[in-house]
Design a protein around this motif. Structure first.
Motif, PDB file in Angstrom:
ATOM      1  N   LYS A  79       8.007  -0.760   9.566  1.00  0.00           N
ATOM      2  CA  LYS A  79       7.693   0.102  10.652  1.00  0.00           C
ATOM      3  C   LYS A  79       8.048  -0.350  12.008  1.00  0.00           C
ATOM      4  CE  LYS A  79       5.469   3.354   7.381  1.00  0.00           C
ATOM      5  NZ  LYS A  79       4.707   4.247   7.272  1.00  0.00           N
ATOM      6  N   LYS A 129       3.802   9.006  -3.431  1.00  0.00           N
ATOM      7  CA  LYS A 129       5.043   9.598  -4.120  1.00  0.00           C
ATOM      8  C   LYS A 129       5.513   8.722  -5.401  1.00  0.00           C
ATOM      9  CE  LYS A 129       8.742  12.084  -3.875  1.00  0.00           C
ATOM     10  NZ  LYS A 129       8.434  13.451  -4.085  1.00  0.00           N
ATOM     11  N   PRO A 137       5.000   1.914  -7.642  1.00  0.00           N
ATOM     12  CA  PRO A 137       4.009   2.641  -6.865  1.00  0.00           C
ATOM     13  C   PRO A 137       3.077   1.836  -5.965  1.00  0.00           C
ATOM     14  CG  PRO A 137       3.769   2.797  -9.036  1.00  0.00           C
ATOM     15  CD  PRO A 137       4.788   1.623  -9.057  1.00  0.00           C
ATOM     16  N   THR A 156      11.445   9.254  -1.003  1.00  0.00           N
ATOM     17  CA  THR A 156      10.335   8.960  -0.317  1.00  0.00           C
ATOM     18  C   THR A 156       9.411  10.207   0.296  1.00  0.00           C
ATOM     19  OG1 THR A 156      11.684   9.460   1.699  1.00  0.00           O
ATOM     20  CG2 THR A 156      11.978   7.036   0.658  1.00  0.00           C
ATOM     21  N   SER A 157       8.421   9.994   0.817  1.00  0.00           N
ATOM     22  CA  SER A 157       7.800  10.978   1.263  1.00  0.00           C
ATOM     23  C   SER A 157       6.760  10.704   2.307  1.00  0.00           C
ATOM     24  CB  SER A 157       6.649  11.462  -0.025  1.00  0.00           C
ATOM     25  OG  SER A 157       5.867  12.556   0.676  1.00  0.00           O
ATOM     26  N   GLN A 158       6.522  12.001   3.318  1.00  0.00           N
ATOM     27  CA  GLN A 158       5.460  11.568   4.384  1.00  0.00           C
ATOM     28  C   GLN A 158       4.102  11.264   3.826  1.00  0.00           C
ATOM     29  OE1 GLN A 158       5.674  14.445   7.313  1.00  0.00           O
ATOM     30  NE2 GLN A 158       7.621  14.103   7.648  1.00  0.00           N
ATOM     31  N   LYS A 159       3.857  11.917   2.542  1.00  0.00           N
ATOM     32  CA  LYS A 159       2.569  11.829   1.986  1.00  0.00           C
ATOM     33  C   LYS A 159       2.390  10.492   0.957  1.00  0.00           C
ATOM     34  CE  LYS A 159       2.275  16.497   0.936  1.00  0.00           C
ATOM     35  NZ  LYS A 159       2.494  17.455  -0.235  1.00  0.00           N
ATOM     36  N   VAL A 197       3.632   2.499   2.884  1.00  0.00           N
ATOM     37  CA  VAL A 197       3.966   1.523   3.722  1.00  0.00           C
ATOM     38  C   VAL A 197       5.537   1.572   4.108  1.00  0.00           C
ATOM     39  CG1 VAL A 197       4.199  -0.339   1.834  1.00  0.00           C
ATOM     40  CG2 VAL A 197       3.397  -0.862   4.105  1.00  0.00           C
ATOM     41  N   GLY A 198       6.247   2.078   3.068  1.00  0.00           N
ATOM     42  CA  GLY A 198       7.503   2.014   3.247  1.00  0.00           C
ATOM     43  C   GLY A 198       8.390   1.333   2.320  1.00  0.00           C
ATOM     44  N   ARG A 236       0.870  -1.243   0.080  1.00  0.00           N
ATOM     45  CA  ARG A 236      -0.118   0.088  -0.004  1.00  0.00           C
ATOM     46  C   ARG A 236       0.647   1.392  -0.129  1.00  0.00           C
ATOM     47  NH1 ARG A 236      -3.899   0.908   4.311  1.00  0.00           N
ATOM     48  NH2 ARG A 236      -2.272  -0.333   5.546  1.00  0.00           N
ATOM     49  N   SER A 237       0.474   2.272  -0.528  1.00  0.00           N
ATOM     50  CA  SER A 237       1.086   3.619  -0.625  1.00  0.00           C
ATOM     51  C   SER A 237       1.517   3.848   0.787  1.00  0.00           C
ATOM     52  CB  SER A 237       0.038   4.536  -0.985  1.00  0.00           C
ATOM     53  OG  SER A 237       0.766   5.646  -1.799  1.00  0.00           O
ATOM     54  N   LYS A 263       7.961   1.252  15.253  1.00  0.00           N
ATOM     55  CA  LYS A 263       6.672   2.156  15.842  1.00  0.00           C
ATOM     56  C   LYS A 263       5.699   1.657  16.924  1.00  0.00           C
ATOM     57  CE  LYS A 263       6.300   5.746  12.473  1.00  0.00           C
ATOM     58  NZ  LYS A 263       5.212   6.696  12.150  1.00  0.00           N
ATOM     59  N   SER A 291       9.866   2.705  -0.722  1.00  0.00           N
ATOM     60  CA  SER A 291      11.001   3.434  -0.966  1.00  0.00           C
ATOM     61  C   SER A 291      12.126   3.427   0.158  1.00  0.00           C
ATOM     62  CB  SER A 291      10.682   4.658  -1.465  1.00  0.00           C
ATOM     63  OG  SER A 291       9.829   4.528  -2.643  1.00  0.00           O
TER      64      SER A 291
HETATM   65  P1  GTP Z   1       4.627   5.461  -2.107  1.00  0.00           P
HETATM   66  O1  GTP Z   1       5.555   5.813  -2.819  1.00  0.00           O
HETATM   67  O2  GTP Z   1       3.738   6.715  -1.631  1.00  0.00           O
HETATM   68  O3  GTP Z   1       3.856   4.156  -2.277  1.00  0.00           O
HETATM   69  O4  GTP Z   1       5.030   5.236  -0.404  1.00  0.00           O
HETATM   70  P2  GTP Z   1       6.247   4.197   0.045  1.00  0.00           P
HETATM   71  O5  GTP Z   1       5.750   2.782   0.335  1.00  0.00           O
HETATM   72  O6  GTP Z   1       7.296   4.235  -0.900  1.00  0.00           O
HETATM   73  O7  GTP Z   1       6.672   4.843   1.442  1.00  0.00           O
HETATM   74  P3  GTP Z   1       7.915   5.734   1.543  1.00  0.00           P
HETATM   75  O8  GTP Z   1       9.060   4.972   1.683  1.00  0.00           O
HETATM   76  O9  GTP Z   1       7.905   6.864   0.951  1.00  0.00           O
HETATM   77  O10 GTP Z   1       7.652   6.048   3.202  1.00  0.00           O
HETATM   78  C1  GTP Z   1       6.491   6.829   3.608  1.00  0.00           C
HETATM   79  C2  GTP Z   1       6.499   7.395   5.148  1.00  0.00           C
HETATM   80  O11 GTP Z   1       6.868   6.370   5.966  1.00  0.00           O
HETATM   81  C3  GTP Z   1       7.711   8.150   5.122  1.00  0.00           C
HETATM   82  O12 GTP Z   1       7.524   9.374   5.985  1.00  0.00           O
HETATM   83  C4  GTP Z   1       9.085   7.276   5.731  1.00  0.00           C
HETATM   84  O13 GTP Z   1       9.894   7.935   6.472  1.00  0.00           O
HETATM   85  C5  GTP Z   1       8.068   6.717   6.767  1.00  0.00           C
HETATM   86  N1  GTP Z   1       8.766   5.360   6.803  1.00  0.00           N
HETATM   87  C6  GTP Z   1       9.102   4.378   6.164  1.00  0.00           C
HETATM   88  N2  GTP Z   1       9.561   3.158   6.915  1.00  0.00           N
HETATM   89  C7  GTP Z   1       9.800   3.631   8.268  1.00  0.00           C
HETATM   90  C8  GTP Z   1      10.294   2.776   9.419  1.00  0.00           C
HETATM   91  O14 GTP Z   1      10.466   1.649   9.050  1.00  0.00           O
HETATM   92  N3  GTP Z   1       9.937   3.432  10.432  1.00  0.00           N
HETATM   93  C9  GTP Z   1       9.244   4.645  10.491  1.00  0.00           C
HETATM   94  N4  GTP Z   1       9.323   5.147  11.712  1.00  0.00           N
HETATM   95  N5  GTP Z   1       8.951   5.286   9.521  1.00  0.00           N
HETATM   96  C10 GTP Z   1       8.869   4.827   8.210  1.00  0.00           C
END
Ligand code: GTP
Ligand code: MG
Length: 198
Positions: free
Chosen positions: A143, A58, A77, A52-55, A34-35, A31-32, A146, A37
């Motif tokens: 994560k 990305k 994605p 990466t992005s908090q939103k 989820v972490g 899912r978008s 957390k 990147s």
């Molecule tokens: P999309 O590209 O939008 O599909 O998202 P993504 O799955 O690539 O997520 P991304 O890696 O951009 O992370 C999303 C948010 O979660 C960011 O603010 C990261 O800093 C945070 N994040 C990712 N992994 C972790 C983790 O292991 N621990 C914590 N605390 N935050 C995390």
């Protein structure tokens, strides 16, 4: 496995435009937000390699990163990003599905799951679809920094129980935190093992 080099190669929206080197690849889906990147950056030890992005929402393209000049990590994605138009969502879904079904270089798809959440229908349906299509996959909980150790263990146990309603055997399963660099050795040696078996 030691990562000696990690370089961005290409972003694109079509599976037939992906690299033609024939090297094996490992893709990250889920899912978008989820972490995905963040995990690529953690595994490679290169902050900012994958954006990466908090939103959520990305990563919107298929991104290839060449590792040790020998194999690829692929950032995809996310699915289930609600704030896209219907056309945008359908386009992303088709991009992801075509990649998963047609990319013969894909040796394992890592499905990322937020370790804080109980099993989500969208993930369970996606995993079921992978099973129907015979796509090799592994599960990666993200994560893990957390939540408390106790809550983490309880959530993973609940997830396994839910999967066993659907599957006779559990897929490989990893617990990670990009923040705490947890699960890095386990994931890299899993990939290394597959690379050596090819
Ligand atoms: P999309 O590209 O939008 O599909 O998202 P993504 O799955 O690539 O997520 P991304 O890696 O951009 O992370 C999303 C948010 O979660 C960011 O603010 C990261 O800093 C945070 N994040 C990712 N992994 C972790 C983790 O292991 N621990 C914590 N605390 N935050 C995390
Ligand atoms: Mg991303």
């Amino acid at each position: 496995m030691v990562i000696t080099s990690a370089e961005f190669v290409i972003s694109n929206s079509r599976v037939n435009k992906c690299p033609t080197t024939g090297l094996p690849e490992y893709a990250f889906i889920g899912r978008s937000n989820v972490g995905k990147s963040s995990l690529i950056n953690m595994l490679t030890g290169r902050k900012g390699l994958a954006m990466t992005s908090q939103k959520p929402g990305k990563t919107q393209l298929i991104n290839h990163f060449l590792i040790n000049k020998d194999w690829y990590l692929v950032d995809l994605p996310g699915y289930g990003y609600a704030r896209l138009s219907r056309d945008g969502r359908d386009g992303l879904r088709k991009m992801i599905e075509d990649y998963i079904l047609e990319r013969t270089e894909l040796v394992c798809l890592f499905v990322l799951l937020d370790s804080r959440l109980e099993p989500q229908r969208i993930d369970l349906e996606f995993i079921e679809w992978l099973g129907e299509e015979g796509i090799p996959f592994a599960l990666v909980f993200t994560k893990a920094d957390k939540l408390s150790k106790g809550k983490l263990a309880a959530n993973i146990a609940a997830y396994k129980e839910r999967l066993l309603q659907q599957w006779e055997e559990l897929p490989p399963l990893f617990i990670t935190s990009s923040e705490a660099r947890m699960g890095r050795d386990e994931l890299l040696s899993y990939i290394d093992g597959i690379n050596k078996s090819l």
